[in-house]
Enzyme design. Structure first.
Site, PDB file in Angstrom:
ATOM      1  N   ASP A 159     -14.276  22.314  -2.006  1.00  0.00           N
ATOM      2  CA  ASP A 159     -13.327  21.318  -1.520  1.00  0.00           C
ATOM      3  C   ASP A 159     -12.099  21.287  -2.412  1.00  0.00           C
ATOM      4  OD1 ASP A 159     -14.933  20.602   0.492  1.00  0.00           O
ATOM      5  OD2 ASP A 159     -15.703  18.769  -0.421  1.00  0.00           O
TER       6      ASP A 159
ATOM      7  N   GLY B  94     -18.336  15.146  -5.854  1.00  0.00           N
ATOM      8  CA  GLY B  94     -19.289  14.040  -5.946  1.00  0.00           C
ATOM      9  C   GLY B  94     -20.680  14.466  -5.514  1.00  0.00           C
TER      10      GLY B  94
ATOM     11  N   PRO C 241     -17.729  14.074  -9.958  1.00  0.00           N
ATOM     12  CA  PRO C 241     -16.403  13.476  -9.812  1.00  0.00           C
ATOM     13  C   PRO C 241     -15.283  14.250 -10.509  1.00  0.00           C
ATOM     14  CG  PRO C 241     -17.686  12.298 -11.452  1.00  0.00           C
ATOM     15  CD  PRO C 241     -18.609  13.321 -10.866  1.00  0.00           C
TER      16      PRO C 241
ATOM     17  N   PRO D 145      21.074  61.047 -30.749  1.00  0.00           N
ATOM     18  CA  PRO D 145      21.765  62.188 -31.353  1.00  0.00           C
ATOM     19  C   PRO D 145      20.827  62.968 -32.280  1.00  0.00           C
ATOM     20  CG  PRO D 145      22.611  60.093 -32.222  1.00  0.00           C
ATOM     21  CD  PRO D 145      21.524  59.757 -31.257  1.00  0.00           C
TER      22      PRO D 145
ATOM     23  N   THR E 111     -21.902  10.799  -7.511  1.00  0.00           N
ATOM     24  CA  THR E 111     -20.890  10.372  -6.555  1.00  0.00           C
ATOM     25  C   THR E 111     -19.792   9.564  -7.260  1.00  0.00           C
ATOM     26  OG1 THR E 111     -20.574   9.332  -4.415  1.00  0.00           O
ATOM     27  CG2 THR E 111     -22.100   8.237  -5.915  1.00  0.00           C
ATOM     28  N   ALA E 112     -18.610   9.508  -6.627  1.00  0.00           N
ATOM     29  CA  ALA E 112     -17.457   8.836  -7.239  1.00  0.00           C
ATOM     30  C   ALA E 112     -17.770   7.382  -7.574  1.00  0.00           C
ATOM     31  CB  ALA E 112     -16.264   8.916  -6.296  1.00  0.00           C
TER      32      ALA E 112
ATOM     33  N   LYS F   3      -9.764  20.118   2.098  1.00  0.00           N
ATOM     34  CA  LYS F   3      -9.541  19.158   3.169  1.00  0.00           C
ATOM     35  C   LYS F   3      -8.894  17.944   2.543  1.00  0.00           C
ATOM     36  CE  LYS F   3     -13.224  18.418   5.469  1.00  0.00           C
ATOM     37  NZ  LYS F   3     -13.800  18.205   6.779  1.00  0.00           N
TER      38      LYS F   3
ATOM     39  N   MET G 274     -11.987   6.815   0.118  1.00  0.00           N
ATOM     40  CA  MET G 274     -10.822   7.119   0.968  1.00  0.00           C
ATOM     41  C   MET G 274     -10.155   5.824   1.422  1.00  0.00           C
ATOM     42  SD  MET G 274     -12.575  10.232   3.093  1.00  0.00           S
ATOM     43  CE  MET G 274     -14.227   9.538   3.093  1.00  0.00           C
TER      44      MET G 274
END
Ligand code: SAH
Length: 464
Positions: free
Chosen positions: A248, A302, A225, A43, A331-332, A270, A383
């Site tokens: 990966d 890794g 790792p 207004p 590596t792991a 993967k 794995m």
């Protein structure tokens, strides 16, 4: 992130604002930069707002807001600076289907307006979710200083030239051209005036079309790792200069953060037994980018030479005549054995150590179980989660002591690392019980040092 930043196309769409004072003016100044169809409901409009109306930049409805005023509006701003009135107008606007913002009231706002650095078409939006407006202002001031005022003009002229630049092959060559334009030639040309920019672009394109193709290269880099501090300096340098990083699934996000800001990140994830990108497709992807002249980092978890299907990728590079190098990683097995305070080899216990995979392309992998079953043997099983029962059965069948220590390390070196000490007899059962979700390595023949110490103490007591 509680607020997701997006850029909304407002050209020709309705934006409604209720309010006619200072808060309204501040928001309208921003909104007038857009091509939105603006309606102000108040207004008592301030003089400035009336001036904008006279210029045909917005429309004023001179009364308090009523139901239906925000029909078809995409955005609504409650800027009456009155709590009760803002709550009322917001309710009306929401009923009309608009997204609402209440000025200076984060809590009740469905969207917020960020601090903006405007170099149209380059727009930088800065948000702190209301946590630190001071910080947002400081960042804005910093960027305002750093971004040349002609950046917008450069981008506009550049945009009109994009089609011409498509003559350059996609990827590094084209990116180099644009980087040269924005950071060298373009800024120099615009200093002489906007008219000088287009001819400069044409000359620049000619130069870039005539330069020799940059030669692509692939570095096969060990990402370690998971802990970014376990990356080698070589790995960091490779990430720093990469054009494309093909990584990966196991590569942690902290490590990907270290890639050059402009690098293209591609997840070639993967997953054992799960959905994955086919090896041939990964090979093709690597070759494609390197052939386009990119510095490709193929980042593997890794060490790339351990269960990494490296050879297939090296062969693909050789077949395509692309140069490559390998950057080793931790590596792991190394990270896992470190986490339990043991050595992979030990005088008088094991003079060799085996790296085994639990499964290969044909299923559970076969090994020389007879040798492994001898006392004192140590193996790092990669794995090995799904193959635990198979491995346990084979080893016991070949005469291994069921009490042989076995330790499973999940997420070695990461914040969520878990160590699960067990024995060969309990391996399959304990793995199933543990419900492991991260990558896990099985250390056969090793117990964590502390447990080891306790066990040998018990044995000494038994014999005493
Ligand atoms: N090239 C990798 C191994 C790839 S195979 C390396 O050198 O480590 C994938 C397997 O590695 C996983 O199934 C798991 O057994 C192991 N692995 C990888 N990262 C791991 C981690 N952080 N902790 C435990 N195991 C890991």
């Amino acid at each position: 992130m509680q607020h997701f930043p997006i850029f909304v196309a407002l050209a020709g769409r309705r934006v409604v604002l209720s309010g006619g004072g200072d808060a309204a003016i501040a928001k309208l100044r921003l909104l007038l930069k857009t091509e939105a169809n603006l309606t102000v409901i108040t207004p008592a409009p301030a003089k400035e707002i009336e001036a904008w109306e006279a210029d045909g930049k917005l429309r004023i409805i001179r009364r308090a807001m009523e139901p239906g005023d925000a029909t078809c509006a995409v955005l609504f701003y409650a800027a009456d600076e009155d709590e009760a009135e803002d709550a009322r107008t917001v309710a009306l606007a929401r009923a009309d289907g608009a997204l609402t913002n209440t000025v200076d009231n984060l809590q009740d706002s469905q969207f917020i307006t960020p601090a903006i650095v405007d170099r149209d078409p380059v727009t930088v939006a800065i948000g702190t979710e209301g946590a630190a407006p001071v910080l947002a202002r400081a960042i804005k001031a910093d960027l305002e200083e750093r971004l040349p005022t002609q950046l917008g003009a450069l981008a506009r002229i550049g945009k009109a030239f994009r089609k011409m630049a498509d003559a350059l092959p996609m990827g590094r060559k084209r990116r180099d051209f644009w980087a040269d334009y924005y950071f060298n030639q373009g800024t120099r040309a615009i200093a002489e005036g906007e008219d000088a920019v287009r001819p400069a672009l044409e000359t620049l394109l000619e130069q870039h079309l005539n330069t020799q193709d940059k030669v692509g290269h692939v570095s096969f880099v060990g990402g370690g790792p998971g802990d970014p501090e376990l990356l080698t300096l070589k790995a960091r340098n490779a990430l720093d200069t990469a054009d494309v990083v093909i990584h990966d699934r196991l590569i942690s996000s902290e490590i990907l953060e270290l890639a050059r800001r402009e690098a293209i990140l591609i997840d070639a994830g993967k997953e054992g037994f799960g959905p994955s990108m086919k090896q041939e497709d990964i090979n093709a992807l690597i070759v494609k980018h390197a052939k386009a002249g990119a510095q490709v980092v193929r980042l593997k978890s890794g060490d790339p030479t351990v269960f990494g299907r490296l050879d297939e990728e090296l062969d693909a590079c050789n077949d395509a005549g692309i140069g490559w190098n390998i950057v080793p990683g931790i590596t792991a097995a190394s990270a896992s054995v470190a986490s339990i305070g043991q050595s992979l080899t030990r005088r008088g216990r094991n003079a060799s150590v085996r790296f085994l995979t639990g499964h290969d392309m044909k299923g559970f992998a076969d090994h020389d179980w007879k040798i492994l079953a001898r006392s004192g043997e140590v193996a790092a099983i990669y794995m090995g989660k799904k193959a635990a029962r198979f491995i346990q059965g084979r080893l016991i069948m070949h005469g291994a002591d069921p009490a042989t220590p076995v330790t499973i390390i999940e997420n070695a070196s990461r914040a969520d690392q878990r160590v699960l000490p067990t024995t060969l007899a309990n391996l399959a059962h304990d793995i199933a019980e543990a419900d492991l979700s991260g990558p896990a390595l099985t250390l056969y023949g090793l117990a964590p040092r502390s447990v080891d110490a306790v066990l040998s103490q018990i044995k000494t007591q038994e014999f005493a």
